[in-house]
Write a protein that holds these residues in place. Structure first.
Motif, mmCIF file in Angstrom:
data_model
loop_
_atom_site.group_PDB
_atom_site.id
_atom_site.type_symbol
_atom_site.label_atom_id
_atom_site.label_comp_id
_atom_site.label_asym_id
_atom_site.label_seq_id
_atom_site.Cartn_x
_atom_site.Cartn_y
_atom_site.Cartn_z
ATOM 1 N N TYR A 292 89.356 42.131 -26.220
ATOM 2 C CA TYR A 292 89.181 42.221 -27.666
ATOM 3 C C TYR A 292 89.461 43.636 -28.152
ATOM 4 C CZ TYR A 292 87.142 37.554 -27.830
ATOM 5 O OH TYR A 292 86.958 36.208 -27.739
ATOM 6 N N ASN A 297 87.902 43.699 -33.848
ATOM 7 C CA ASN A 297 87.226 42.610 -33.133
ATOM 8 C C ASN A 297 88.118 41.378 -32.979
ATOM 9 O OD1 ASN A 297 84.909 41.925 -31.681
ATOM 10 N ND2 ASN A 297 84.140 40.648 -33.341
ATOM 11 N N ILE A 299 91.270 39.440 -30.876
ATOM 12 C CA ILE A 299 91.755 39.416 -29.496
ATOM 13 C C ILE A 299 92.893 40.428 -29.356
ATOM 14 C CG2 ILE A 299 92.878 37.962 -27.761
ATOM 15 C CD1 ILE A 299 91.478 35.582 -28.961
#
Length: 760
Positions: A292, A297, A299
């Motif tokens: 992440y 936040n 991927i």
């Protein structure tokens, strides 16, 4: 004073009495001492187990085991020592009284273990408990003495009697304090301290006993003959009692050792479990970090590739379509440069939320690959779903964003590839989406493009050309210079040449700069390429000088990227010196957009070059900033009007007025004017009437290699001088284009017009 048949604090009779001479068996005395030491060690071990036990039930068990070991050890030591006592008369022991002494020892030992169960007892607690325990041990001893029956009367010396009690209290205090001190700790040194303490405490306990025995006097009436003791094997009995109590103490110690090991294993297991829990948390944290993006936040690339591979495998087996969308924020670097990286990070968070808000929350995957580049993976049934989503994202991106006190609107370029049409592997689809993104940015940004096969062909061709260009530069094979004459209207002669690079490719033939300059700039080859052109141009100028062309100047086009290199001035000086050419015969051409890119640093570099004696020319004037404020600051000699203003002359009145205005402005700034792209006699006449200084274009000649240049120069100069009577005669046929391609509507590309900035 008499208690239990014992005489305390009573003077011995002065006459008529006989004091018996008593002795002790040394072996049994030694055995008694060993039992006392073993009991002390067992007690210390039990106290340690009580302190380490976590369960209250376990603490109670070990407390009773410890009390039993201490009481049994002290009582056995006393019993064996009494068996070691040898008197010249028959002695027997009362069982009930003997057992009662054992009960007293047990109560005193339980009190000792109870005190040691307190986590951190004070010194006063130790002292109070030691007094009670010492009295209990002394009571056990003297009650045991009372169980001894014979014809003799037992008398005790008061001083030694009191001393025995003091020794019992002192030994009890020492045992309590040492046990409390040794309750915590581990290792060999700790075990050695425990052994030493057991030996000392055993000595204290047995000292109390034998001090009490030293206080004893057995007295019989004078003339009475005491009955002699029978053949009682006290040695065997004492050794048997010692063996039994040592087995009991050994068993207790072994149990304590086993419990300690078990507890250590349990603690190790708990530590391992705690460590496993921490490792699991660390693994999850590492997985979060690994998969992440910390800023948004979303991927990251690694996590995206894992999900992509899973979905691709699923779609391959079950059927269906996937779309990979690459997004790149247009002109994002300007935000970091102007507002700072913190503002850029805040903007990326907002953009990430915009993108997440535009996709289907459960079905689509949004990832940040780094910088301002995002990637989306969506499942779809038809191609237009990808287009619709891309348009939703582009529309969402146009919503104003409040950032650092400013209200701004960002745009994005999007490239899309589809599975299975555009590839069947993750690598192929990502690469093809990137190529489509490259196409979107090249088309002006703020748009979307789907991948097509010709993009891959073009990318492969560019990669191949890059490799071959590196080889051509390394081997100096295939690259050559063409020269286009620049005609001076005032003198009627060709006084300048523009050096234009060409690449004789073994497969694609003669390539103009627009085919490979951008590749060189994108892949870090432009400095080497520009330097090659500079040195070859200076060398060719030296060759022309040796053939009588002493007044010719050569104009050399410099890439915008090279203007950021501090070494440029030194390279120019080195090339001129190596070729033996005067600096005044070299003219450096740069585009106005390149000049304005970083005006402060560019101005310093241009002044250094100008100080060498090299002339400076601004190329493609009118197509960029065209700022008069900058023009008057730059150390320029020449201004070159872009051919786009000449194409429609004489039919375009507005273009004619612009060209005239530029010429007047340049002369006001004491700059000479060159107009490129001149192809017709009408254009020539207009420029001559407007006061232009130089012309360049197909009306004079196409660019030619060095070995064809001198005949072209001689033909142009001779034609002018043969019709020098009237400029109009030039328009009536004097200047016929040399080798002009009838199908060409515009001149061949030249380096000044072919420099293409890299899109990404």
């Amino acid at each position: 004073m008499e208690w239990l048949g014992l005489q305390f604090v009573t003077e011995l009779p002065q006459s008529g009495q006989v004091i018996l001479d008593c002795t002790h068996n040394p072996l049994l005395v030694l055995v008694a001492y060993l039992v006392a030491c073993a009991a002390s060690f067992a007690t210390l071990d039990m106290a340690e187990r009580v302190g380490h036990a976590e369960d209250p039930g376990s603490q109670r068990v070990w407390r009773w085991i410890g009390a039993t070991c201490l009481a049994g050890g002290i009582w056995a030591m006393h019993f064996i020592a009494m068996l070691a006592f040898q008197a010249p008369l028959e002695i027997h022991y009362e069982l009930a009284t003997t057992l009662f002494s054992l009960v007293i020892a047990l109560l005193a030992s339980w009190l000792a273990m109870h005190t040691l169960s307190v986590p951190q007892p004070s010194l006063m607690q130790y002292l109070k408990t030691a007094i009670v325990i010492g009295l209990g041990i002394a009571g056990m001893h003297y009650v045991g003495m009372a169980a001894m029956h014979s014809v003799a009367t037992a008398y005790y010396q008061p001083l030694l009697f009191c001393l025995s009690i003091v020794i019992a209290i002192g030994a009890s205090f020492a045992a309590l304090w040492v046990a409390g001190y040794l309750r915590e700790g581990s290792g060999r040194f700790h075990q050695l301290l425990k052994y030493t303490a057991a030996v000392i405490l055993g000595a204290g306990i047995i000292s109390m006993h034998f001090t009490g025995m030293a206080a004893l006097h057995l007295v019989v009436p004078e003339g009475a003959v005491p009955p002699l003791s029978g053949e009682t094997n006290y040695l065997q009995l004492g050794l048997t009692v010692a063996l039994i109590i040592l087995l009991i103490l050994g068993s207790a110690i072994s149990a304590a050792l086993a419990d300690k090991k078990l507890q250590n294993k349990e603690q190790d297991l708990r530590r391992v479990n705690a460590l496993l829990g921490q490792l699991d948390q660390a693994r999850m944290s590492l997985q979060q970090v690994a998969n992440y993006d910390a800023l948004t936040n979303l991927i990251n690339r690694r996590g995206f590739n894992q999900i992509f591979a899973e979905k691709l495998s699923q779609k391959t087996s079950e059927g269906g379509m996937l779309a990979v969308m690459f997004l790149d924020i247009d002109h994002f670097k300007r935000i970091n440069d102007s507002l700072g990286h913190d503002a850029g990070d805040a903007l990326l968070k907002v953009i990430a939320n915009h993108i997440k808000g535009s996709v289907r929350s459960h079905e689509d995957v949004v990832a940040r690959f780094g910088g301002d580049e995002f990637c989306i993976l969506i499942s779809l049934r038809e191609r237009e779903e990808a287009r619709n989503m891309a348009q939703r994202i582009m529309l969402k991106m146009k919503e104003p964003i409040e950032l650092a006190g400013r209200r701004m609107v960002m745009t994005t370029s999007i490239g899309i590839s589809l599975f299975p049409d555009d590839g069947t592997t993750c690598e192929e689809l990502l690469k093809h989406a990137d190529l489509a993104l490259y196409q979107s940015k090249g088309a002006g940004r703020n748009g979307l493009h789907f991948f097509s096969a010709n993009m891959k062909t073009r990318a492969s061709l560019e990669l191949q050309l890059e490799e071959e260009l590196r080889q051509a530069l390394r081997e100096e094979n295939g690259l050559t210079l063409y020269y286009q004459p620049i005609f001076e209207l005032k003198t009627g002669r060709v006084t300048k040449l523009e050096a234009l690079i060409r690449w004789q490719h073994p497969v694609h033939g003669l390539l103009a700069p627009d085919r490979f300059i951008a590749i060189a700039e994108t892949n870090g080859l432009i400095a080497e390429l520009d330097n090659w052109v500079l040195r070859r141009a200076c060398t060719d100028l030296g060759e022309l000088t040796r053939h009588g062309c002493n007044d010719l100047k050569i104009a050399w086009n410099c890439s915008p990227l090279n203007l950021a290199r501090e070494e440029l001035a030194d390279e120019i000086e080195s090339a001129l010196r190596s070729a033996g050419v005067a600096p005044e015969r070299l003219e450096l051409e740069v585009t106005e957009n390149a000049l304005m890119g970083n005006i402060a640093n560019t101005l310093v570099l241009l002044r250094q070059i100008r100080a060498l004696g090299v002339s400076l020319s601004i190329d493609d004037f009118g197509t960029g900033y065209s700022s008069l404020a900058y023009l008057k600051r730059l150390p320029l000699n020449t201004l070159k009007i872009d051919r786009s203003f000449i194409l429609d002359i004489p039919t375009a009145t507005a273009d004619m007025e612009i060209v005239q205005a530029i010429i007047v402005m340049a002369h006001t700034l004491h700059l000479q004017v060159v107009t490129e792209g001149v192809e017709s006699l009408e254009q020539y006449e207009f420029l001559e009437r407007s006061g232009c200084d130089f012309i360049q274009g197909y009306l004079l000649s196409r660019p030619v290699p060095l070995d064809e240049l001198r005949p072209v120069l001689e033909e142009i100069n001779q034609r002018k001088h043969s019709h020098a009577v009237n400029p109009l005669s030039l328009a009536r046929g004097t200047f016929v284009p040399v080798s002009l391609d009838p199908s060409a509507k515009s001149p061949a590309p030249h380096a000044g017009a072919s420099i293409v900035r890299p899109i990404r």
